[in-house]
Design a protein around this motif. Structure first.
Motif, mmCIF file in Angstrom:
data_model
loop_
_atom_site.group_PDB
_atom_site.id
_atom_site.type_symbol
_atom_site.label_atom_id
_atom_site.label_comp_id
_atom_site.label_asym_id
_atom_site.label_seq_id
_atom_site.Cartn_x
_atom_site.Cartn_y
_atom_site.Cartn_z
ATOM 1 N N LYS A 1 6.454 3.720 4.744
ATOM 2 C CA LYS A 1 7.116 3.188 5.936
ATOM 3 C C LYS A 1 8.446 2.532 5.548
ATOM 4 C CE LYS A 1 4.365 1.520 9.095
ATOM 5 N NZ LYS A 1 3.486 0.624 9.874
ATOM 6 N N LEU A 2 8.428 1.757 4.462
ATOM 7 C CA LEU A 2 9.653 1.118 3.963
ATOM 8 C C LEU A 2 10.681 2.183 3.578
ATOM 9 C CD1 LEU A 2 11.166 -1.469 2.973
ATOM 10 C CD2 LEU A 2 10.053 -1.087 0.766
ATOM 11 N N GLY A 3 10.216 3.211 2.893
ATOM 12 C CA GLY A 3 11.109 4.299 2.481
ATOM 13 C C GLY A 3 11.751 5.004 3.662
ATOM 14 N N PRO B 1 10.300 8.823 -0.456
ATOM 15 C CA PRO B 1 9.019 8.140 -0.677
ATOM 16 C C PRO B 1 8.494 8.310 -2.110
ATOM 17 C CG PRO B 1 8.916 9.472 1.313
ATOM 18 C CD PRO B 1 10.216 9.788 0.640
ATOM 19 N N TYR B 2 8.718 9.471 -2.686
ATOM 20 C CA TYR B 2 8.239 9.729 -4.055
ATOM 21 C C TYR B 2 8.891 8.769 -5.040
ATOM 22 C CZ TYR B 2 7.635 12.076 -8.533
ATOM 23 O OH TYR B 2 7.353 12.349 -9.839
ATOM 24 N N SER C 1 0.877 -1.173 0.000
ATOM 25 C CA SER C 1 0.000 0.000 0.000
ATOM 26 C C SER C 1 0.915 1.223 0.000
ATOM 27 C CB SER C 1 -0.891 0.014 1.241
ATOM 28 O OG SER C 1 -0.081 0.179 2.403
ATOM 29 N N LEU C 2 0.331 2.378 -0.244
ATOM 30 C CA LEU C 2 1.127 3.597 -0.223
ATOM 31 C C LEU C 2 1.749 3.789 1.163
ATOM 32 C CD1 LEU C 2 2.128 6.029 -1.767
ATOM 33 C CD2 LEU C 2 0.026 7.218 -1.142
ATOM 34 N N GLU C 3 0.966 3.489 2.190
ATOM 35 C CA GLU C 3 1.475 3.635 3.552
ATOM 36 C C GLU C 3 2.669 2.698 3.793
ATOM 37 O OE1 GLU C 3 -1.881 3.107 2.913
ATOM 38 O OE2 GLU C 3 -2.408 5.217 3.160
ATOM 39 N N LYS C 4 2.549 1.459 3.296
ATOM 40 C CA LYS C 4 3.620 0.480 3.468
ATOM 41 C C LYS C 4 4.892 0.930 2.731
ATOM 42 C CE LYS C 4 3.521 -4.454 3.911
ATOM 43 N NZ LYS C 4 2.861 -5.676 3.479
#
Length: 134
Positions: free
Chosen positions: A21-23, A30-31, A15-18
């Motif tokens: 978080k990974l980033g 994140p981008y 997901s975008l959130e995941k």
């Protein structure tokens, strides 16, 4: 930054959130992490407006992997959005002024052609007269 763009993402659902978080954990932007994920994803689920809106589509769709499956979220009114995206509203006043301007332009072109034709005839006659006197 490059590490995030070139990272190998494990085979799972992100997901975008995941991804964010990974980033953060890896100190990746994140981008670029999200853009990279698009380029390697097998299936992408997102709002149809990202692919149909010309302003956004140029940025997003070129990042998609060539063989991606795109699943549209919230697609119940996609037909209206497609029509709206490719439609233009023009007021009657704009059409009237446009027709008037086209008529003026046509008249100017006709006048210029007549002047050019007269100039060419005059020049042609002058050249023929000069050649015949030799």
């Amino acid at each position: 930054e490059n590490e995030g763009r070139d990272a190998v993402l494990g085979p799972e659902v992100y997901s975008l959130e995941k991804l964010m978080k990974l980033g953060r954990a890896k100190r990746w932007c994140p981008y670029y992490t999200a853009r990279h994920a698009l380029s390697v994803a097998n299936v992408v689920v997102y709002n149809y407006q990202y692919l149909l809106d010309p302003k956004i589509a140029g940025l997003i769709s070129k990042s998609l992997a060539r063989e991606s499956i795109v699943v549209f979220d919230e697609a119940h009114n996609i037909d209206n959005v497609c029509i709206e995206a490719l439609s233009v509203n023009v007021r009657q006043e704009t059409v009237t002024r446009s027709v008037r301007n086209i008529a003026k332009l046509s008249s100017l072109i006709k006048h210029q052609r007549e002047e050019d034709e007269e100039s060419l005839r005059t020049e042609y006659s002058r050249l023929v007269d000069a050649l015949s006197t030799r």
